[in-house]
Design a protein around this motif. Structure first.
Motif, PDB file in Angstrom:
ATOM      1  N   LYS A   1      41.042  44.355  44.851  1.00 43.51           N
ATOM      2  CA  LYS A   1      41.191  44.578  46.285  1.00 43.51           C
ATOM      3  C   LYS A   1      40.541  45.908  46.662  1.00 43.51           C
ATOM      4  O   LYS A   1      40.862  46.947  46.071  1.00 43.51           O
ATOM      5  CB  LYS A   1      42.677  44.608  46.670  1.00 43.51           C
ATOM      6  CG  LYS A   1      43.385  43.291  46.429  1.00 43.51           C
ATOM      7  CD  LYS A   1      44.872  43.398  46.740  1.00 43.51           C
ATOM      8  CE  LYS A   1      45.112  43.616  48.209  1.00 43.51           C
ATOM      9  NZ  LYS A   1      46.567  43.682  48.531  1.00 43.51           N
ATOM     10  N   CYS A   2      39.640  45.856  47.638  1.00 43.61           N
ATOM     11  CA  CYS A   2      39.006  47.098  48.082  1.00 43.61           C
ATOM     12  C   CYS A   2      38.850  47.096  49.598  1.00 43.61           C
ATOM     13  O   CYS A   2      38.931  46.057  50.257  1.00 43.61           O
ATOM     14  CB  CYS A   2      37.670  47.315  47.383  1.00 43.61           C
ATOM     15  SG  CYS A   2      36.427  46.062  47.704  1.00 43.61           S
ATOM     16  N   TRP A   3      38.625  48.284  50.126  1.00 41.44           N
ATOM     17  CA  TRP A   3      38.525  48.487  51.569  1.00 41.44           C
ATOM     18  C   TRP A   3      37.181  49.116  51.892  1.00 41.44           C
ATOM     19  O   TRP A   3      36.833  50.174  51.374  1.00 41.44           O
ATOM     20  CB  TRP A   3      39.667  49.395  52.021  1.00 41.44           C
ATOM     21  CG  TRP A   3      39.667  49.794  53.471  1.00 41.44           C
ATOM     22  CD1 TRP A   3      38.978  49.219  54.487  1.00 41.44           C
ATOM     23  CD2 TRP A   3      40.417  50.874  54.051  1.00 41.44           C
ATOM     24  NE1 TRP A   3      39.238  49.862  55.679  1.00 41.44           N
ATOM     25  CE2 TRP A   3      40.119  50.880  55.445  1.00 41.44           C
ATOM     26  CE3 TRP A   3      41.310  51.810  53.545  1.00 41.44           C
ATOM     27  CZ2 TRP A   3      40.677  51.813  56.307  1.00 41.44           C
ATOM     28  CZ3 TRP A   3      41.875  52.728  54.416  1.00 41.44           C
ATOM     29  CH2 TRP A   3      41.557  52.730  55.773  1.00 41.44           C
TER      30      TRP A   3
ATOM     31  N   LEU B   1      29.548  44.908  48.293  1.00 37.08           N
ATOM     32  CA  LEU B   1      30.688  45.030  47.378  1.00 37.08           C
ATOM     33  C   LEU B   1      30.995  43.702  46.696  1.00 37.08           C
ATOM     34  O   LEU B   1      31.225  43.654  45.487  1.00 37.08           O
ATOM     35  CB  LEU B   1      31.919  45.516  48.154  1.00 37.08           C
ATOM     36  CG  LEU B   1      31.966  47.006  48.468  1.00 37.08           C
ATOM     37  CD1 LEU B   1      33.060  47.301  49.505  1.00 37.08           C
ATOM     38  CD2 LEU B   1      32.213  47.812  47.198  1.00 37.08           C
ATOM     39  N   VAL B   2      31.005  42.628  47.476  1.00 36.16           N
ATOM     40  CA  VAL B   2      31.281  41.308  46.888  1.00 36.16           C
ATOM     41  C   VAL B   2      30.262  40.983  45.806  1.00 36.16           C
ATOM     42  O   VAL B   2      30.606  40.561  44.693  1.00 36.16           O
ATOM     43  CB  VAL B   2      31.279  40.212  47.973  1.00 36.16           C
ATOM     44  CG1 VAL B   2      31.437  38.832  47.315  1.00 36.16           C
ATOM     45  CG2 VAL B   2      32.396  40.450  48.975  1.00 36.16           C
ATOM     46  N   MET B   3      28.974  41.180  46.114  1.00 32.06           N
ATOM     47  CA  MET B   3      27.923  40.853  45.146  1.00 32.06           C
ATOM     48  C   MET B   3      28.036  41.702  43.885  1.00 32.06           C
ATOM     49  O   MET B   3      27.842  41.206  42.766  1.00 32.06           O
ATOM     50  CB  MET B   3      26.550  41.038  45.804  1.00 32.06           C
ATOM     51  CG  MET B   3      26.233  40.000  46.861  1.00 32.06           C
ATOM     52  SD  MET B   3      24.551  40.149  47.545  1.00 32.06           S
ATOM     53  CE  MET B   3      24.791  41.434  48.775  1.00 32.06           C
TER      54      MET B   3
ATOM     55  N   LEU C   1      34.333  34.913  42.435  1.00 29.81           N
ATOM     56  CA  LEU C   1      34.527  35.207  43.848  1.00 29.81           C
ATOM     57  C   LEU C   1      35.974  35.054  44.293  1.00 29.81           C
ATOM     58  O   LEU C   1      36.458  35.819  45.145  1.00 29.81           O
ATOM     59  CB  LEU C   1      33.621  34.313  44.702  1.00 29.81           C
ATOM     60  CG  LEU C   1      32.117  34.580  44.614  1.00 29.81           C
ATOM     61  CD1 LEU C   1      31.350  33.529  45.418  1.00 29.81           C
ATOM     62  CD2 LEU C   1      31.766  35.976  45.115  1.00 29.81           C
ATOM     63  N   GLU C   2      36.673  34.090  43.737  1.00 25.70           N
ATOM     64  CA  GLU C   2      38.047  33.853  44.195  1.00 25.70           C
ATOM     65  C   GLU C   2      38.992  34.998  43.837  1.00 25.70           C
ATOM     66  O   GLU C   2      40.118  35.073  44.337  1.00 25.70           O
ATOM     67  CB  GLU C   2      38.591  32.531  43.642  1.00 25.70           C
ATOM     68  CG  GLU C   2      38.561  32.415  42.133  1.00 25.70           C
ATOM     69  CD  GLU C   2      37.313  31.692  41.650  1.00 25.70           C
ATOM     70  OE1 GLU C   2      37.417  30.979  40.631  1.00 25.70           O
ATOM     71  OE2 GLU C   2      36.251  31.845  42.301  1.00 25.70           O
ATOM     72  N   TYR C   3      38.568  35.932  42.995  1.00 25.98           N
ATOM     73  CA  TYR C   3      39.386  37.091  42.637  1.00 25.98           C
ATOM     74  C   TYR C   3      38.959  38.369  43.368  1.00 25.98           C
ATOM     75  O   TYR C   3      39.418  39.458  43.025  1.00 25.98           O
ATOM     76  CB  TYR C   3      39.340  37.336  41.136  1.00 25.98           C
ATOM     77  CG  TYR C   3      39.986  36.255  40.307  1.00 25.98           C
ATOM     78  CD1 TYR C   3      41.119  35.588  40.761  1.00 25.98           C
ATOM     79  CD2 TYR C   3      39.460  35.884  39.074  1.00 25.98           C
ATOM     80  CE1 TYR C   3      41.707  34.589  40.006  1.00 25.98           C
ATOM     81  CE2 TYR C   3      40.041  34.887  38.309  1.00 25.98           C
ATOM     82  CZ  TYR C   3      41.170  34.236  38.784  1.00 25.98           C
ATOM     83  OH  TYR C   3      41.758  33.252  38.031  1.00 25.98           O
ATOM     84  N   ILE C   4      38.083  38.222  44.351  1.00 25.10           N
ATOM     85  CA  ILE C   4      37.563  39.390  45.068  1.00 25.10           C
ATOM     86  C   ILE C   4      38.104  39.378  46.504  1.00 25.10           C
ATOM     87  O   ILE C   4      37.924  38.415  47.241  1.00 25.10           O
ATOM     88  CB  ILE C   4      36.027  39.391  45.079  1.00 25.10           C
ATOM     89  CG1 ILE C   4      35.481  39.408  43.652  1.00 25.10           C
ATOM     90  CG2 ILE C   4      35.500  40.589  45.873  1.00 25.10           C
ATOM     91  CD1 ILE C   4      33.984  39.189  43.573  1.00 25.10           C
TER      92      ILE C   4
END
Length: 264
Positions: free
Chosen positions: A98-100, A113-115, A123-126
């Protein structure tokens, strides 16, 4: 005119809840004056009245006071540090990440950030939470459509994996990537997003340079409170934190600050 501006600042806070006192005065005053003169207003009071009553004027005002300059993987070497040095240590401890992305503008940073995180996790854990004060830029971020010029820092591999090329030549972020990001309108200088120990990583880049020192201190303290133990704050290339230990941080890499126990 100087006194008029200070009265305008107080009234803006009263009517729309944005505290311009947190921004460096000379820069902000020039920005506001140039806009209301360009739009043909004679006084600050006339301009404020239009801001309150006309959604279009309010939108233009928000766009002027915010700095929506961003790109994918801005300052690429810092993103390499994130991928090669910072993330492996954090990801060793967590399954869901988890990030902001604070002051995310049109979304390039959040999708970067996702990439980057997807090099380690599916992806399902991001989970990326992305905020900005300007709803119009958030709408662009949710759409996730970028020009060829805007894709200059995305190599062919990332383009093929995370985007589809549209008939008009633009690139659109794939739905499964968009689902990793929650975009929300929020004023960074208010406390509503500083949740206790919520994030492994907070990215706030190229916005704090426009704030006064007291506002920066409040942000540093809020970021410290919001990070999980040993989490990281990633800042812009002109935003080094002087005496980071005062705010409970330790400089681990250039522009990366690790949450530690507060001194004293």
């Amino acid at each position: 005119m100087c006194g008029d501006y200070q009265i305008f600042v107080k009234k803006v806070y009263k009517h729309v809840g944005i505290d311009l006192n947190n921004y460096k005065r000379d820069q902000m005053e020039r920005r506001v004056k140039s806009l209301f003169i360009k739009k043909g207003f004679q006084t600050f009071d006339d301009y404020l009245d239009a801001i309150v009553k006309d959604p279009k004027v309010y939108k233009e005002f928000l766009e002027r006071i915010t700095i929506n300059v961003t790109e994918f993987f801005r300052n690429e070497k810092h993103w390499r540090t994130l991928q090669e040095v910072v993330l492996p240590g954090i990801l060793d401890r967590n399954k869901v990440f988890k990030c902001w992305s604070a002051a995310c503008s049109t979304g390039e940073e959040a999708y970067s950030l996702v990439m980057t995180i997807n090099q380690f996790l599916p992806l399902e854990y991001i989970k990326v939470y992305a905020t900005d004060i300007d709803e119009s830029v958030l709408e662009k971020a949710r759409q996730g459509v970028y020009s060829e010029k805007g894709m200059k820092n995305c190599g062919d591999r990332f383009r093929r994996k995370y985007f589809r090329k549209r008939e008009d030549g633009d690139y659109e972020v794939l739905p499964e990537v968009k689902r990793c990001v929650t975009f929300r309108q929020s004023d960074l200088l208010k406390e509503e997003d500083f949740k206790k120990e919520e994030w492994e990583l907070i990215v706030c880049r190229n916005v704090m340079i426009y704030f006064k020192e007291e506002a920066k201190k409040d942000l540093y303290n809020g970021f410290h409170r919001s990070l999980k133990p040993d989490g990281y704050l990633f800042v812009g290339s002109t935003e080094q934190i002087f005496h980071p230990s005062r705010y409970g941080f330790k400089a681990e890499q250039s522009f990366f600050y690790k949450k530690v126990s507060r001194r004293g």
